[in-house]
Design a protein around this motif. Structure first.
Motif, PDB file in Angstrom:
ATOM      1  N   ASN A 215       0.836  -1.202   0.000  1.00 45.47           N
ATOM      2  CA  ASN A 215       0.000   0.000   0.000  1.00 45.47           C
ATOM      3  C   ASN A 215       0.867   1.246   0.000  1.00 45.47           C
ATOM      4  N   PHE A 216       0.487   2.221  -0.804  1.00 46.23           N
ATOM      5  CA  PHE A 216       1.163   3.514  -0.853  1.00 46.23           C
ATOM      6  C   PHE A 216       0.110   4.608  -0.833  1.00 46.23           C
ATOM      7  N   VAL A 217       0.537   5.806  -0.470  1.00 44.39           N
ATOM      8  CA  VAL A 217      -0.312   6.982  -0.596  1.00 44.39           C
ATOM      9  C   VAL A 217       0.341   7.881  -1.629  1.00 44.39           C
ATOM     10  N   TYR A 218      -0.430   8.238  -2.641  1.00 39.74           N
ATOM     11  CA  TYR A 218       0.032   9.141  -3.691  1.00 39.74           C
ATOM     12  C   TYR A 218      -0.707  10.466  -3.535  1.00 39.74           C
ATOM     13  N   LYS A 219      -0.115  11.517  -4.056  1.00 36.25           N
ATOM     14  CA  LYS A 219      -0.719  12.842  -3.983  1.00 36.25           C
ATOM     15  C   LYS A 219      -0.860  13.392  -5.398  1.00 36.25           C
ATOM     16  N   ALA A 220      -2.053  13.858  -5.716  1.00 35.13           N
ATOM     17  CA  ALA A 220      -2.311  14.453  -7.029  1.00 35.13           C
ATOM     18  C   ALA A 220      -1.796  15.890  -7.052  1.00 35.13           C
ATOM     19  N   THR A 221      -1.710  16.477  -8.230  1.00 32.67           N
ATOM     20  CA  THR A 221      -1.213  17.849  -8.354  1.00 32.67           C
ATOM     21  C   THR A 221      -2.127  18.855  -7.658  1.00 32.67           C
ATOM     22  N   ASP A 222      -3.408  18.513  -7.465  1.00 33.16           N
ATOM     23  CA  ASP A 222      -4.328  19.411  -6.758  1.00 33.16           C
ATOM     24  C   ASP A 222      -4.321  19.188  -5.245  1.00 33.16           C
ATOM     25  N   GLY A 223      -3.462  18.268  -4.754  1.00 31.96           N
ATOM     26  CA  GLY A 223      -3.339  18.026  -3.319  1.00 31.96           C
ATOM     27  C   GLY A 223      -4.168  16.869  -2.801  1.00 31.96           C
ATOM     28  N   THR A 224      -4.978  16.260  -3.640  1.00 28.79           N
ATOM     29  CA  THR A 224      -5.815  15.137  -3.231  1.00 28.79           C
ATOM     30  C   THR A 224      -4.946  13.913  -2.940  1.00 28.79           C
ATOM     31  N   LEU A 225      -5.219  13.245  -1.806  1.00 25.45           N
ATOM     32  CA  LEU A 225      -4.495  12.021  -1.460  1.00 25.45           C
ATOM     33  C   LEU A 225      -5.231  10.818  -2.030  1.00 25.45           C
ATOM     34  N   VAL A 226      -4.470   9.874  -2.572  1.00 22.07           N
ATOM     35  CA  VAL A 226      -5.027   8.694  -3.218  1.00 22.07           C
ATOM     36  C   VAL A 226      -4.327   7.467  -2.652  1.00 22.07           C
ATOM     37  N   LYS A 227      -5.105   6.450  -2.291  1.00 23.06           N
ATOM     38  CA  LYS A 227      -4.537   5.188  -1.806  1.00 23.06           C
ATOM     39  C   LYS A 227      -4.322   4.271  -3.009  1.00 23.06           C
ATOM     40  N   VAL A 228      -3.113   3.710  -3.116  1.00 25.36           N
ATOM     41  CA  VAL A 228      -2.772   2.832  -4.223  1.00 25.36           C
ATOM     42  C   VAL A 228      -2.250   1.516  -3.653  1.00 25.36           C
ATOM     43  N   VAL A 229      -2.864   0.404  -4.065  1.00 22.22           N
ATOM     44  CA  VAL A 229      -2.476  -0.920  -3.574  1.00 22.22           C
ATOM     45  C   VAL A 229      -2.007  -1.757  -4.759  1.00 22.22           C
ATOM     46  N   PHE A 230      -0.743  -2.184  -4.701  1.00 23.44           N
ATOM     47  CA  PHE A 230      -0.185  -3.075  -5.710  1.00 23.44           C
ATOM     48  C   PHE A 230      -0.292  -4.492  -5.180  1.00 23.44           C
ATOM     49  N   GLU A 231      -0.867  -5.409  -5.983  1.00 29.34           N
ATOM     50  CA  GLU A 231      -1.014  -6.805  -5.566  1.00 29.34           C
ATOM     51  C   GLU A 231      -0.389  -7.710  -6.621  1.00 29.34           C
ATOM     52  N   ASN A 232       0.481  -8.589  -6.151  1.00 28.09           N
ATOM     53  CA  ASN A 232       1.117  -9.578  -7.025  1.00 28.09           C
ATOM     54  C   ASN A 232       0.808 -10.958  -6.480  1.00 28.09           C
ATOM     55  N   ASN A 233       0.189 -11.786  -7.304  1.00 29.87           N
ATOM     56  CA  ASN A 233      -0.058 -13.171  -6.917  1.00 29.87           C
ATOM     57  C   ASN A 233       0.198 -14.044  -8.140  1.00 29.87           C
ATOM     58  N   PRO A 234       0.190 -15.360  -7.963  1.00 27.37           N
ATOM     59  CA  PRO A 234       0.505 -16.235  -9.097  1.00 27.37           C
ATOM     60  C   PRO A 234      -0.413 -16.062 -10.313  1.00 27.37           C
ATOM     61  N   LYS A 235      -1.644 -15.644 -10.115  1.00 27.97           N
ATOM     62  CA  LYS A 235      -2.588 -15.496 -11.224  1.00 27.97           C
ATOM     63  C   LYS A 235      -2.378 -14.208 -12.012  1.00 27.97           C
ATOM     64  N   GLU A 236      -2.235 -13.069 -11.292  1.00 28.61           N
ATOM     65  CA  GLU A 236      -2.140 -11.785 -11.964  1.00 28.61           C
ATOM     66  C   GLU A 236      -1.543 -10.727 -11.047  1.00 28.61           C
ATOM     67  N   SER A 237      -1.175  -9.620 -11.650  1.00 28.33           N
ATOM     68  CA  SER A 237      -0.709  -8.451 -10.907  1.00 28.33           C
ATOM     69  C   SER A 237      -1.691  -7.322 -11.179  1.00 28.33           C
ATOM     70  N   THR A 238      -2.097  -6.627 -10.115  1.00 30.87           N
ATOM     71  CA  THR A 238      -3.068  -5.549 -10.261  1.00 30.87           C
ATOM     72  C   THR A 238      -2.643  -4.333  -9.461  1.00 30.87           C
ATOM     73  N   VAL A 239      -3.266  -3.209  -9.781  1.00 28.40           N
ATOM     74  CA  VAL A 239      -3.144  -2.003  -8.988  1.00 28.40           C
ATOM     75  C   VAL A 239      -4.570  -1.529  -8.707  1.00 28.40           C
ATOM     76  N   ALA A 240      -4.857  -1.222  -7.440  1.00 27.41           N
ATOM     77  CA  ALA A 240      -6.165  -0.704  -7.038  1.00 27.41           C
ATOM     78  C   ALA A 240      -5.968   0.733  -6.587  1.00 27.41           C
ATOM     79  N   ILE A 241      -6.682   1.649  -7.229  1.00 36.86           N
ATOM     80  CA  ILE A 241      -6.560   3.073  -6.943  1.00 36.86           C
ATOM     81  C   ILE A 241      -7.857   3.535  -6.302  1.00 36.86           C
ATOM     82  N   THR A 242      -7.750   4.072  -5.064  1.00 37.12           N
ATOM     83  CA  THR A 242      -8.934   4.485  -4.313  1.00 37.12           C
ATOM     84  C   THR A 242      -8.882   5.982  -4.033  1.00 37.12           C
TER      85      THR A 242
END
Length: 144
Positions: free
Chosen positions: A67-94
């Motif tokens: 899990n990471f927290v990213y910041k947009a240029t307008d100051g909005t905080l966004v939660k980003v979750v990178f998941e790696n498993n044997p089936k697939e790799s995904t990113v979830a942006i909240t």
């Protein structure tokens, strides 16, 4: 008489609060990895921007979430979750109580590309470039 009642009530309260609950579960099915995952940047240094990471092992296959927290240029905080498993790799942006999950489609050098429908996320170093139609959002990893 009142002293005995007060002492009895205190003893009962002490017994009730000191009981332990066993939450070990069925260890033969899911084994949790007790080691910590260390995320390093391009220079091999430990990445201090990581909010949390976990590794779960099921039947010998590892599922890693970071899990990471990213910041947009307008100051909005966004939660980003990178998941790696044997089936697939995904990113979830909240953001704003909405989550978009994109699947990894390709890796070009040090850039990873995730896509779903008309949404594309390009991750390179500490930046995440999000495109949806004509909208482009630049996100930078932030430290909390």
């Amino acid at each position: 008489m009142k002293k005995r009642l007060t002492v009895a009530a205190a003893a009962i309260a002490l017994v009730l609060t000191s009981c332990k609950k066993n939450e070990s579960g069925n260890k033969s099915i899911i084994k949790e990895d007790s080691s910590t995952t260390v995320i390093t940047d391009n220079n091999g240094k430990i990445d201090s921007a990581t909010v949390s990471s976990s590794t779960l092992e099921v039947d010998g296959k590892k599922d890693e979430k970071t899990n990471f927290v990213y910041k947009a240029t307008d100051g909005t905080l966004v939660k980003v979750v990178f998941e790696n498993n044997p089936k697939e790799s995904t990113v979830a942006i909240t953001s704003n109580k909405k989550t978009f999950t994109l699947k990894k489609t390709e890796t070009k050098g040090d850039e990873t590309i995730y896509k779903k429908d008309d949404m594309t996320a390009r991750v390179k170093g500490d930046s995440l470039h999000l495109e949806q139609g004509n909208n482009i959002i630049e996100l930078k990893k932030t430290k909390i």
